[in-house]
Design a protein around this motif. Sequence first.
Motif: not given
Length: 232
Positions: A71-72, A74-75, A81, A108, A112
Amino acid sequence: MWRRLAGLLLVFAAATAALWLLSSRLSAGQARRPLRFPSDLEELRELAEALRDYERQHGGAALALFCAAYLYKQSFAIPGSSLLNVLAGALFGPWTGLVLCSALTSVGATFCYLLSGAFGKQFVVYYFPDKVALLQRKVEENRSCLFFFLLFLRLFPMTPNWFLNLSAPILNIPVSQFFFSVLIDRSHSVTNHLFGCHFLLGHTAQTACDGCGSIDTRDPHQEIQQEALEAG
């Protein structure tokens, strides 16, 4: 404008600190090595072994750390990834890994989207005016079939996915259509999970991949030699 930048940096710093604390607490192995993002396949194999060892001792810990790290990335639109997709196939099996990564990618990417809408609109327009204008024209031309157009952009990208995630709120794309377009697009990545699962398990202990079936990594010649020695 600078307040928005300060707010974004504050969110990024808080997320980075939280992930670092979680990684430090869930450090794997007897040496208590700090976990970090892998940069190549060798580091990926080492990380898979470390997380498996920790998972056997503390159920759910590896899953929590994997989800937080994914998530970090992607966000905040951080590249890399694809290695985490392969890691998911090795840790959780190809089909569970596919479902997990598809869900995490969608959530994620939506984070963003929300961060860009709250803090980054002015920066995206300022630094990428031509790309934003081009996407705006294409979106307006396909507004009547916007969801299918989003799928088309994901499957046959005219712009990188990270930029589409950042510019989506500027283009007035509804968050629901954005979320499900990302979710459907991730289904094609099953081949990455299957490859990663078999590749990594061929070099490490055979665990965690029940969906791949039984893989025999023993050397039959060594077994024959051992049996001959025992018989002698």
